[in-house]
Design a protein around this motif. Sequence first.
Motif, PDB file in Angstrom:
ATOM      1  N   TRP A  28       0.815  -1.226   0.000  1.00 30.16           N
ATOM      2  CA  TRP A  28       0.000   0.000   0.000  1.00 30.16           C
ATOM      3  C   TRP A  28       0.842   1.267   0.000  1.00 30.16           C
ATOM      4  O   TRP A  28       0.319   2.367  -0.058  1.00 30.16           O
ATOM      5  CB  TRP A  28      -1.010  -0.012   1.147  1.00 30.16           C
ATOM      6  N   ALA A  29       2.174   1.086   0.041  1.00 31.11           N
ATOM      7  CA  ALA A  29       3.032   2.266  -0.154  1.00 31.11           C
ATOM      8  C   ALA A  29       3.301   2.458  -1.642  1.00 31.11           C
ATOM      9  O   ALA A  29       3.722   3.525  -2.084  1.00 31.11           O
ATOM     10  CB  ALA A  29       4.351   2.070   0.593  1.00 31.11           C
ATOM     11  N   ARG A  30       3.023   1.361  -2.420  1.00 33.27           N
ATOM     12  CA  ARG A  30       3.363   1.415  -3.850  1.00 33.27           C
ATOM     13  C   ARG A  30       2.140   1.381  -4.756  1.00 33.27           C
ATOM     14  O   ARG A  30       2.249   1.575  -5.968  1.00 33.27           O
ATOM     15  CB  ARG A  30       4.294   0.216  -4.170  1.00 33.27           C
ATOM     16  N   HIS A  31       0.987   1.064  -4.159  1.00 31.73           N
ATOM     17  CA  HIS A  31      -0.237   1.011  -4.982  1.00 31.73           C
ATOM     18  C   HIS A  31      -1.366   1.676  -4.201  1.00 31.73           C
ATOM     19  O   HIS A  31      -1.380   1.602  -2.964  1.00 31.73           O
ATOM     20  CB  HIS A  31      -0.640  -0.444  -5.264  1.00 31.73           C
ATOM     21  N   ARG A  32      -2.311   2.303  -4.911  1.00 34.05           N
ATOM     22  CA  ARG A  32      -3.455   2.906  -4.213  1.00 34.05           C
ATOM     23  C   ARG A  32      -4.547   1.851  -4.067  1.00 34.05           C
ATOM     24  O   ARG A  32      -4.993   1.261  -5.054  1.00 34.05           O
ATOM     25  CB  ARG A  32      -3.967   4.107  -5.018  1.00 34.05           C
ATOM     26  N   ILE A  33      -4.966   1.649  -2.801  1.00 31.39           N
ATOM     27  CA  ILE A  33      -6.022   0.670  -2.526  1.00 31.39           C
ATOM     28  C   ILE A  33      -7.232   0.915  -3.424  1.00 31.39           C
ATOM     29  O   ILE A  33      -7.777  -0.017  -4.028  1.00 31.39           O
ATOM     30  CB  ILE A  33      -6.436   0.748  -1.035  1.00 31.39           C
ATOM     31  N   GLU A  34      -7.614   2.164  -3.590  1.00 32.96           N
ATOM     32  CA  GLU A  34      -8.837   2.458  -4.362  1.00 32.96           C
ATOM     33  C   GLU A  34      -8.678   2.081  -5.827  1.00 32.96           C
ATOM     34  O   GLU A  34      -9.661   1.855  -6.532  1.00 32.96           O
ATOM     35  CB  GLU A  34      -9.257   3.917  -4.221  1.00 32.96           C
ATOM     36  N   ASP A  35      -7.409   1.953  -6.286  1.00 34.40           N
ATOM     37  CA  ASP A  35      -7.210   1.582  -7.698  1.00 34.40           C
ATOM     38  C   ASP A  35      -7.176   0.067  -7.898  1.00 34.40           C
ATOM     39  O   ASP A  35      -7.597  -0.442  -8.938  1.00 34.40           O
ATOM     40  CB  ASP A  35      -5.884   2.163  -8.214  1.00 34.40           C
ATOM     41  N   VAL A  36      -6.605  -0.667  -6.908  1.00 33.44           N
ATOM     42  CA  VAL A  36      -6.351  -2.105  -7.165  1.00 33.44           C
ATOM     43  C   VAL A  36      -7.083  -3.053  -6.213  1.00 33.44           C
ATOM     44  O   VAL A  36      -7.014  -4.273  -6.409  1.00 33.44           O
ATOM     45  CB  VAL A  36      -4.834  -2.402  -7.093  1.00 33.44           C
ATOM     46  N   ALA A  37      -7.770  -2.521  -5.206  1.00 29.71           N
ATOM     47  CA  ALA A  37      -8.406  -3.435  -4.227  1.00 29.71           C
ATOM     48  C   ALA A  37      -9.810  -2.979  -3.849  1.00 29.71           C
ATOM     49  O   ALA A  37     -10.219  -3.105  -2.694  1.00 29.71           O
ATOM     50  CB  ALA A  37      -7.529  -3.532  -2.981  1.00 29.71           C
ATOM     51  N   THR A  38     -10.520  -2.456  -4.848  1.00 30.50           N
ATOM     52  CA  THR A  38     -11.941  -2.122  -4.648  1.00 30.50           C
ATOM     53  C   THR A  38     -12.719  -2.480  -5.919  1.00 30.50           C
ATOM     54  O   THR A  38     -12.144  -2.472  -7.021  1.00 30.50           O
ATOM     55  CB  THR A  38     -12.143  -0.593  -4.415  1.00 30.50           C
ATOM     56  N   PRO A  39     -14.014  -2.785  -5.794  1.00 35.79           N
ATOM     57  CA  PRO A  39     -14.823  -3.057  -7.002  1.00 35.79           C
ATOM     58  C   PRO A  39     -14.852  -1.849  -7.947  1.00 35.79           C
ATOM     59  O   PRO A  39     -14.838  -1.990  -9.171  1.00 35.79           O
ATOM     60  CB  PRO A  39     -16.218  -3.337  -6.427  1.00 35.79           C
ATOM     61  N   GLU A  40     -14.823  -0.655  -7.357  1.00 34.46           N
ATOM     62  CA  GLU A  40     -14.846   0.568  -8.185  1.00 34.46           C
ATOM     63  C   GLU A  40     -13.571   0.672  -9.020  1.00 34.46           C
ATOM     64  O   GLU A  40     -13.609   1.035 -10.194  1.00 34.46           O
ATOM     65  CB  GLU A  40     -14.987   1.818  -7.300  1.00 34.46           C
ATOM     66  N   GLY A  41     -12.441   0.325  -8.393  1.00 32.98           N
ATOM     67  CA  GLY A  41     -11.167   0.372  -9.118  1.00 32.98           C
ATOM     68  C   GLY A  41     -11.166  -0.624 -10.261  1.00 32.98           C
ATOM     69  O   GLY A  41     -10.692  -0.340 -11.361  1.00 32.98           O
ATOM     70  N   PHE A  42     -11.751  -1.806 -10.001  1.00 30.12           N
ATOM     71  CA  PHE A  42     -11.799  -2.837 -11.050  1.00 30.12           C
ATOM     72  C   PHE A  42     -12.693  -2.393 -12.198  1.00 30.12           C
ATOM     73  O   PHE A  42     -12.356  -2.562 -13.375  1.00 30.12           O
ATOM     74  CB  PHE A  42     -12.313  -4.156 -10.462  1.00 30.12           C
ATOM     75  N   ALA A  43     -13.820  -1.770 -11.861  1.00 37.15           N
ATOM     76  CA  ALA A  43     -14.735  -1.279 -12.916  1.00 37.15           C
ATOM     77  C   ALA A  43     -14.046  -0.188 -13.740  1.00 37.15           C
ATOM     78  O   ALA A  43     -14.210  -0.120 -14.964  1.00 37.15           O
ATOM     79  CB  ALA A  43     -16.011  -0.755 -12.284  1.00 37.15           C
ATOM     80  N   ARG A  44     -13.230   0.629 -13.075  1.00 33.19           N
ATOM     81  CA  ARG A  44     -12.589   1.772 -13.743  1.00 33.19           C
ATOM     82  C   ARG A  44     -11.458   1.299 -14.662  1.00 33.19           C
ATOM     83  O   ARG A  44     -11.365   1.727 -15.805  1.00 33.19           O
ATOM     84  CB  ARG A  44     -12.041   2.722 -12.662  1.00 33.19           C
ATOM     85  N   ASP A  45     -10.629   0.356 -14.165  1.00 28.40           N
ATOM     86  CA  ASP A  45      -9.455  -0.055 -14.954  1.00 28.40           C
ATOM     87  C   ASP A  45      -9.108  -1.522 -14.659  1.00 28.40           C
ATOM     88  O   ASP A  45      -8.174  -1.815 -13.915  1.00 28.40           O
ATOM     89  CB  ASP A  45      -8.266   0.853 -14.612  1.00 28.40           C
ATOM     90  N   PRO A  46      -9.882  -2.456 -15.230  1.00 28.08           N
ATOM     91  CA  PRO A  46      -9.656  -3.879 -14.950  1.00 28.08           C
ATOM     92  C   PRO A  46      -8.255  -4.360 -15.336  1.00 28.08           C
ATOM     93  O   PRO A  46      -7.677  -5.202 -14.646  1.00 28.08           O
ATOM     94  CB  PRO A  46     -10.746  -4.590 -15.755  1.00 28.08           C
ATOM     95  N   ALA A  47      -7.682  -3.750 -16.375  1.00 28.08           N
ATOM     96  CA  ALA A  47      -6.341  -4.183 -16.800  1.00 28.08           C
ATOM     97  C   ALA A  47      -5.313  -3.887 -15.703  1.00 28.08           C
ATOM     98  O   ALA A  47      -4.442  -4.711 -15.399  1.00 28.08           O
ATOM     99  CB  ALA A  47      -5.961  -3.477 -18.094  1.00 28.08           C
ATOM    100  N   LEU A  48      -5.446  -2.715 -15.060  1.00 28.74           N
ATOM    101  CA  LEU A  48      -4.519  -2.344 -13.975  1.00 28.74           C
ATOM    102  C   LEU A  48      -4.645  -3.332 -12.824  1.00 28.74           C
ATOM    103  O   LEU A  48      -3.672  -3.824 -12.256  1.00 28.74           O
ATOM    104  CB  LEU A  48      -4.827  -0.923 -13.481  1.00 28.74           C
ATOM    105  N   VAL A  49      -5.892  -3.671 -12.473  1.00 28.80           N
ATOM    106  CA  VAL A  49      -6.130  -4.610 -11.351  1.00 28.80           C
ATOM    107  C   VAL A  49      -5.574  -5.987 -11.693  1.00 28.80           C
ATOM    108  O   VAL A  49      -4.890  -6.610 -10.874  1.00 28.80           O
ATOM    109  CB  VAL A  49      -7.633  -4.680 -11.025  1.00 28.80           C
TER     110      VAL A  49
END
Length: 230
Positions: A28-49
């Motif tokens: 969590w120092a290198r990745h934003r939780i909201e980008d890679v560990a939330t359903p919203e993040g997955f909906a926004r950018d599934p490739a990143l997740v």
Amino acid sequence: MRKIVILTGAGISAESGLGTFRDAGGLWARHRIEDVATPEGFARDPALVHRFYNARRAQAVEARPNPAHAALARLQAAHDGEVVIITQNVDGLHETAGAQNVIHMHGMLSGALCAACDARWQAPLAMGPGDACPVCAARAARPDVVWFGEIPYRMVEIGQHLDEADVFVAIGTSGQVWPAAGFAQQAARGGAWRVEMNLEPSDITGDFSETRLGRASEVVPVWVAEVLGA
Ligand code: APR
């Protein structure tokens, strides 16, 4: 015969080379939780997740269990009472060490889930946003891991184990994420003796009867030897 209920966190896998979340330089120092560990993040950018979990999956398949994982498997095999292992970790190191019936409350990297129909299957080493569900064919495949804002798996069963525990042990967790952070308090209400094993005091150290500080691969085998020799 004493029932022992054990909760493990990322700290038990740290010495197997898998990063923790909240230590210096952690995930969590290198990745934003909201980008890679939330359903919203997955909906926004599934490739990143998928890239985030593909990297962790590749690391996990190369990792080997350490003496802490082995000691817990030994305890399960040799203790005369029930030993239940509940893990927040999504790696399979407890199973590789020989542990049985591990409860993965946050899911597993080895699992894939269809966001459209809830089908589950063995995840390929690398997943991508175009992966189709083998059941409904929707291009909605996601890692079968529990994200922030989602309900952890098998909570009813976990609650029963906590209520029945004679001994509750937490190993390698910072105690910052609920509901796992409340497990020691629930076990205390049931009269359990609570043991924390961690590299440093955690947010929940005050919930324990005793705390053993040190590296899991050192303190866990010592504790298991005491329990089996007692
Ligand atoms: N031996 C024992 N403990 C260790 C070791 C080690 N070698 N290395 C680190 N630790 C301890 C740290 O001191 C810290 O208290 O392990 C703990 C790891 O804490 P976190 O990184 O917060 O991991 P964890 O508690 O498992 O996180 C819980 O948060 O992000 C979510 O879903 C994710 O399951 C995870 C949950």
